[in-house]
Every structure is written in C-alpha cells, then in structure tokens.
Design an enzyme around this catalytic site. Structure first.
Site, short mmCIF file in Angstrom:
data_model
loop_
_atom_site.label_atom_id
_atom_site.label_comp_id
_atom_site.label_asym_id
_atom_site.label_seq_id
_atom_site.Cartn_x
_atom_site.Cartn_y
_atom_site.Cartn_z
N HIS A 7 0.83 -1.21 0.00
CA HIS A 7 0.00 0.00 0.00
C HIS A 7 0.86 1.25 0.00
O HIS A 7 2.05 1.21 0.28
CB HIS A 7 -0.97 0.03 1.19
CG HIS A 7 -0.32 0.12 2.53
ND1 HIS A 7 -0.01 -0.98 3.30
CD2 HIS A 7 0.11 1.18 3.27
CE1 HIS A 7 0.55 -0.60 4.44
NE2 HIS A 7 0.65 0.72 4.44
N HIS A 80 4.00 7.32 3.42
CA HIS A 80 4.93 6.21 3.31
C HIS A 80 4.52 5.25 2.21
O HIS A 80 3.40 5.33 1.69
CB HIS A 80 5.04 5.45 4.64
CG HIS A 80 3.78 4.75 5.05
ND1 HIS A 80 2.77 5.37 5.77
CD2 HIS A 80 3.36 3.47 4.86
CE1 HIS A 80 1.79 4.51 5.99
NE2 HIS A 80 2.12 3.35 5.45
N GLU A 131 7.77 1.44 4.94
CA GLU A 131 7.26 0.44 5.87
C GLU A 131 7.51 -0.92 5.25
O GLU A 131 7.23 -1.13 4.06
CB GLU A 131 5.76 0.64 6.10
CG GLU A 131 5.13 -0.38 7.02
CD GLU A 131 3.63 -0.19 7.21
OE1 GLU A 131 3.08 -0.84 8.12
OE2 GLU A 131 3.00 0.58 6.46
#
Length: 140
Positions: A7, A80, A131
């Site tokens: 994502h 992110h 991440e």
C-alpha cells in the site's frame, strides 16, 4: 528481499473527506470501514485498487505521530510506501546490516493488516519513509 507493494500511506486531516476524493474523483468502489489503531496513534481506512491499496491515515489522539506530518503538510499527502517481505526479522536485520536506521526500538509492531511491521528512516531510503510488513498469511 523486497516483495510486492502492499500500500501507499496517505496522511490526511480527515479520512471522510479523503474517501470522498477517492470515491467521487477517482471512482474507487471498494472502500473499507475506518478503524482505530491506538497503538500507532492513527485512524485507518483502506481503499482497494486493482493491484494494491491506499491506506488513509488520520491522527488518533493528541500524541499521534501524524500531527507532525500534517503540521508541515496541512492538506495531507503521501506519508509512506509499504512493501511486503517474507520475514520481518530477517528484513530488519538486513536493513541494519546495510546501515539503514530502523525507527523506534526496531522491534516489529503489529500493523493495520494484523502483521508485524517496521519503518525505515527516509534519510536511508531516498527521502521516502518505507514500511516493511511481513506478508499476510491470508488475503487482505
């Protein structure tokens, strides 16, 4: 080591307003319910795309780490990117061995998909907060 893009995290002062943009302007049809993730200080809402997801994040509480981002970017923006990895501990150790800064204590936390995650400092990732999340066992 790098797996699929899971994502893109978008910080927003209002998930409800951001959802309207993805739905009304971009035609998103699969929008999940907003939920709280108090341990990370955020509200979360996932918007499905054909090959990934958008993770909308809004501050939860006065100590939310998103407040600092929104102070610099009042309208919100890309926060992110998240990539899947098969083994979060091996990924963390690999990042550290290569000289990257893993944020916090370095111990994985449980992320919004219910799997362990770590964050790698933008200064080591070309200016992007990255991440890394252990690949979910079940489809999400």
């Amino acid at each position: 080591m790098i797996g699929r893009l899971n994502h893109v995290g978008i910080a927003t002062p209002s998930i409800d307003k951001a959802v309207a943009v993805y739905r009304d302007f971009l035609g998103a049809t699969k929008i999940h319910e907003k939920f709280a993730l108090p341990a990370q200080g955020v509200w979360v809402c996932f918007v499905d795309t054909p090959n990934s997801q958008i993770e909308l994040i809004e501050p939860y509480g006065d100590d939310s780490p998103i407040h600092g981002f929104l102070k610099k970017n009042p309208a919100g923006g890309q926060h992110h990117v998240c990539f899947e990895v098969p083994d979060i501990i091996a990924a963390r150790d690999d990042m550290r061995a290569k000289g990257a800064t893993v944020l916090g204590t370095g111990e994985p936390r449980i992320g919004a998909h219910g799997t362990p995650v770590i964050f790698v400092h933008p200064k080591d990732m070309g200016g992007v907060l990255v991440e890394l999340m252990e690949t979910p066992k079940d489809a999400h």
